[in-house]
Design an enzyme around this catalytic site. Structure first.
Site, mmCIF file in Angstrom:
data_model
loop_
_atom_site.group_PDB
_atom_site.id
_atom_site.type_symbol
_atom_site.label_atom_id
_atom_site.label_comp_id
_atom_site.label_asym_id
_atom_site.label_seq_id
_atom_site.Cartn_x
_atom_site.Cartn_y
_atom_site.Cartn_z
ATOM 1 N N HIS A 282 0.846 -1.201 0.000
ATOM 2 C CA HIS A 282 0.000 0.000 0.000
ATOM 3 C C HIS A 282 0.871 1.237 0.000
ATOM 4 O O HIS A 282 1.963 1.227 0.578
ATOM 5 C CB HIS A 282 -0.923 0.021 1.234
ATOM 6 C CG HIS A 282 -2.076 0.950 1.070
ATOM 7 N ND1 HIS A 282 -2.000 2.283 1.403
ATOM 8 C CD2 HIS A 282 -3.311 0.744 0.560
ATOM 9 C CE1 HIS A 282 -3.154 2.854 1.115
ATOM 10 N NE2 HIS A 282 -3.969 1.950 0.607
ATOM 11 N N GLU B 211 -7.929 -5.002 -0.716
ATOM 12 C CA GLU B 211 -8.394 -5.794 -1.862
ATOM 13 C C GLU B 211 -8.258 -7.291 -1.636
ATOM 14 O O GLU B 211 -8.961 -8.085 -2.231
ATOM 15 C CB GLU B 211 -7.600 -5.407 -3.123
ATOM 16 C CG GLU B 211 -7.559 -3.932 -3.432
ATOM 17 C CD GLU B 211 -8.863 -3.396 -3.967
ATOM 18 O OE1 GLU B 211 -9.930 -3.915 -3.578
ATOM 19 O OE2 GLU B 211 -8.822 -2.453 -4.769
HETATM 20 N N1 COA Z 1 4.161 -7.202 -5.025
HETATM 21 C C1 COA Z 1 5.485 -7.200 -5.304
HETATM 22 N N2 COA Z 1 6.270 -6.127 -5.139
HETATM 23 C C2 COA Z 1 5.693 -5.013 -4.677
HETATM 24 C C3 COA Z 1 4.342 -4.950 -4.346
HETATM 25 C C4 COA Z 1 3.560 -6.103 -4.547
HETATM 26 N N3 COA Z 1 2.265 -6.116 -4.282
HETATM 27 N N4 COA Z 1 4.050 -3.713 -3.898
HETATM 28 C C5 COA Z 1 5.186 -3.008 -3.959
HETATM 29 N N5 COA Z 1 6.187 -3.802 -4.424
HETATM 30 C C6 COA Z 1 7.579 -3.437 -4.635
HETATM 31 C C7 COA Z 1 7.704 -2.456 -5.778
HETATM 32 O O1 COA Z 1 7.839 -3.149 -7.008
HETATM 33 C C8 COA Z 1 8.942 -1.699 -5.391
HETATM 34 O O2 COA Z 1 10.056 -2.505 -5.741
HETATM 35 P P1 COA Z 1 11.403 -1.829 -6.318
HETATM 36 O O3 COA Z 1 11.826 -0.824 -5.286
HETATM 37 O O4 COA Z 1 12.320 -2.994 -6.447
HETATM 38 O O5 COA Z 1 11.007 -1.204 -7.612
HETATM 39 C C9 COA Z 1 8.879 -1.679 -3.861
HETATM 40 O O6 COA Z 1 8.034 -2.763 -3.484
HETATM 41 C C10 COA Z 1 8.343 -0.434 -3.253
HETATM 42 O O7 COA Z 1 7.073 -0.231 -3.752
HETATM 43 P P2 COA Z 1 6.200 0.975 -3.201
HETATM 44 O O8 COA Z 1 6.959 2.241 -3.418
HETATM 45 O O9 COA Z 1 5.744 0.678 -1.833
HETATM 46 O O10 COA Z 1 4.964 0.912 -4.121
HETATM 47 P P3 COA Z 1 3.880 2.029 -4.291
HETATM 48 O O11 COA Z 1 3.635 2.807 -3.061
HETATM 49 O O12 COA Z 1 4.206 2.807 -5.533
HETATM 50 O O13 COA Z 1 2.657 1.093 -4.635
HETATM 51 C C11 COA Z 1 0.809 -0.248 -4.555
HETATM 52 C C12 COA Z 1 1.611 0.790 -3.775
HETATM 53 C C13 COA Z 1 -0.488 -0.535 -3.830
HETATM 54 C C14 COA Z 1 0.477 0.311 -5.929
HETATM 55 C C15 COA Z 1 1.658 -1.522 -4.666
HETATM 56 O O14 COA Z 1 1.941 -2.031 -3.398
HETATM 57 C C16 COA Z 1 1.011 -2.579 -5.540
HETATM 58 O O15 COA Z 1 1.174 -2.544 -6.761
HETATM 59 N N6 COA Z 1 0.255 -3.548 -4.960
HETATM 60 C C17 COA Z 1 -0.423 -4.547 -5.739
HETATM 61 C C18 COA Z 1 -1.727 -4.000 -6.319
HETATM 62 C C19 COA Z 1 -2.776 -3.812 -5.261
HETATM 63 O O16 COA Z 1 -2.971 -4.661 -4.407
HETATM 64 N N7 COA Z 1 -3.492 -2.697 -5.373
HETATM 65 C C20 COA Z 1 -4.548 -2.347 -4.450
HETATM 66 C C21 COA Z 1 -4.108 -1.250 -3.561
HETATM 67 S S1 COA Z 1 -5.309 -0.916 -2.292
#
Ligand code: COA
Length: 381
Positions: free
Chosen positions: A256, A320
Site C-alpha cells: 500500500h 483488496e
Molecule cells: N508485489 C510485489 N512487489 C511489490 C508490491 C507487490 N504487491 N508492492 C510493492 N512492491 C515493490 C515495488 O515493485 C517496489 O520494488 P522496487 O523498489 O524494487 O522497484 C517496492 O516494493 C516499493 O514499492 P512501493 O513504493 O511501496 O509501491 P507504491 O507505493 O508505488 O505502490 C501499490 C503501492 C499498492 C500500488 C503496490 O503495493 C502494488 O502494486 N500492490 C499490488 C496492487 C494492489 O494490491 N493494489 C490495491 C491497492 S489498495
C-alpha cells in the site's frame, strides 16, 4: 524522489487538500471515516448513515432514512434511464460500461431537494448500472429496484432477481461502509482535480471511475481470486509466489502507498467473512472456509517473501485481498468486483467533489521540464 530537483514521485506524502471526510494513518494502521474508526462503523452503521455523514461534511447530517429514500428514488430514476444508455452497458469490462453509463447522467440543478441530492443520484445510478451490466453479461434482463430497500440489499436483489439472505446484506453493507472513503486515494484525487476546475459532479465521478479501474487501485480484487485459483492449495503458495516475484510481477492485494502495517480494512473484512461463514450451515460454509484458509496461507507466505525482498518497505495485505474473498462468498461475480467497489466509493467521491467546491482552489501543479531547450531563441517579433 525524482530528478535533480527532488520531488516525491507519485506525490507520496504530499498533502494537497484539507478534508473532514477521512483520515488514513499509515504508520498506526488506523482509518477514520467521518470522525469514527472504521472498526466502529463497519458492521454497526449502515451505508446510508455513513453516506449521510460524508455528504453533510462539517454540517448537520441528514437522517439515514432520508438518505435511504433519496437513494431509492434515484435508483428508480436510473433504472428508467437504462433504455437510453445506447450500447454503454454492452462493454465487456464492467468499469468501461460504468464509465460510459455514468457519463450519460447530468448534474442538473433542481429547485427542490437537499444539497446532497446530486450525490445521491449519482451514487444510486452507479449501483443500478453495475447490476444491469452484470445481468446483461449473464444474458438476463435488468431487475427493477425496490426503492424502500437499503443500498446493499437492493444491489444484491438487482443482481440476482431474488431477495438476498440477511447475512449477505449485512456482509455487503459492511463492505460498502469499509470502502466508502479513504483519504486522498487516486480516484478521489482525480475527482477533486476535475471538481477544482469548476466542472460538474458527473465529470468528476467519470474521471474517478477511470482511476479506480487500474489494477494498482481498485482493479486488484479480481486478480487476487485469479491468484488463489492459480495457487490452488496452501502448500503451493510459497513456490507460486516465489516464481511470480522472480518474474518481477506484483502480488495483487499486497502493499500500500500509505500503510506500513496491515491495512485495517483487511481485519474488518476478514471478520465479516467469518460472520458469513458462521451464519450458514456447515456444508455450505465449507467452500468459504477453504478459500479463507488458502487466502491466509497466501497472505502469510507473501508477507514473508516480500519482507525478504523489500526489508525497508513493509508490504502487507491491503483491503483488496479480503475484498475478493468476501465478495466471492456472497456470490458477486469477479468481473463485477471493481464496479461493486464503485457503488460504495461513489458516496466518497461525491463528498470530495462537494468539499473541493466549497474549500478548494484550482489544482494545477507544475512539472519539471527535462527535455531539450532550443538554442538562440529569437524572441517575440
Ligand atoms: N508485489 C510485489 N512487489 C511489490 C508490491 C507487490 N504487491 N508492492 C510493492 N512492491 C515493490 C515495488 O515493485 C517496489 O520494488 P522496487 O523498489 O524494487 O522497484 C517496492 O516494493 C516499493 O514499492 P512501493 O513504493 O511501496 O509501491 P507504491 O507505493 O508505488 O505502490 C501499490 C503501492 C499498492 C500500488 C503496490 O503495493 C502494488 O502494486 N500492490 C499490488 C496492487 C494492489 O494490491 N493494489 C490495491 C491497492 S489498495
Amino acid at each position: 524522489m525524482g530528478g535533480q530537483n527532488s520531488f516525491p514521485i507519485g506525490l507520496e506524502g504530499i498533502a494537497v487538500a484539507e478534508t473532514v471526510l477521512s483520515k488514513v494513518d499509515g504508520a498506526a494502521g488506523r482509518l477514520i471515516i467521518a470522525g469514527e474508526d472504521v472498526e466502529n462503523l463497519a458492521g454497526r452503521a449502515s451505508f446510508e448513515e455513513v453516506a449521510a455523514r460524508l455528504w453533510a461534511a462539517d454540517g448537520e447530517p441528514p437522517a439515514a432514512h432520508e438518505v435511504q429514500s433519496a437513494l431509492g428514488r434515484a435508483r428508480q430514476e436510473a433504472f428508467l434511464s437504462i433504455s437510453s444508455l445506447g450500447d454503454a452497458l454492452d462493454a465487456a469490462d464492467a468499469m468501461d460500461a460504468l464509465r460510459a453509463a455514468v457519463a450519460h447522467l447530468t448534474e442538473e440543478a433542481r429547485a427542490a431537494g437537499p444539497r446532497w441530492a446530486a450525490a445521491a443520484r449519482i451514487t444510486a445510478a452507479v449501483a443500478v448500472f453495475a447490476a444491469a451490466w452484470a445481468r446483461r453479461r449473464a444474458g438476463a434482463g435488468p431487475v427493477p429496484p425496490d426503492p424502500s430497500a437499503g443500498h446493499a440489499r437492493d444491489y444484491l436483489s438487482m443482481l440476482r432477481g431474488s431477495g438476498p439472505a440477511h447475512r449477505e446484506v449485512d456482509a455487503l453493507d459492511t463492505y460498502f461502509v469499509t470502502v466508502v472513503d479513504h483519504g486522498l486515494n487516486a480516484s478521489a484525487f482525480a475527482a477533486r482535480v476535475v471538481a477544482s476546475t469548476g466542472s460538474d459532479m458527473v465529470s468528476a465521478v467519470t474521471a474517478a471511475i477511470g482511476a479506480l479501474k487500474g489494477p494498482l487501485h481498485g482493479g486488484a480484487p479480481g486478480p487476487v481470486l485469479d491468484m488463489l485459483d492459480h495457487v490452488g492449495r496452501p502448500e503451493r503458495a510459497r513456490e507460486w509466489l516465489g516464481s511470480e516475484l522472480g518474474a518481477r510481477r506484483r502480488i495483487m492485494g499486497m502493499g500500500h502507498r500509505v500503510y506500513r502495517v496491515r491495512d485495517p480494512r483487511a481485519f474488518v473484512l476478514e471478520r465479516a467473512i467469518e460472520r458469513v461463514q458462521a451464519a450458514i450451515a456447515d456444508a455450505a460454509a465449507a467452500p468459504i472456509a477453504e478459500r479463507l484458509e488458502l487466502a491466509r496461507a497466501v497472505e502469510r507466505e507473501a508477507t514473508s517473501l516480500l519482507a525478504a525482498a523489500h526489508p525497508d518497505r513493509a508490504l502487507r495485505a491491503n483491503v483488496e485481498f479480503y475484498t475478493a474473498i468476501l465478495l466471492e462468498a456472497i456470490g458477486i461475480p469477479r468481473g463485477l468486483f471493481s464496479a461493486t467497489f464503485a457503488a460504495a466509493r461513489a458516496a466518497g467521491w461525491t463528498a470530495h467533489v462537494d468539499e473541493e467546491r466549497r474549500k478548494g482552489r484550482l489544482i494545477r501543479p507544475s512539472s519539471l521540464y527535462v527535455g531539450p531547450v532550443p538554442r538562440g531563441r529569437a524572441g517575440p517579433t
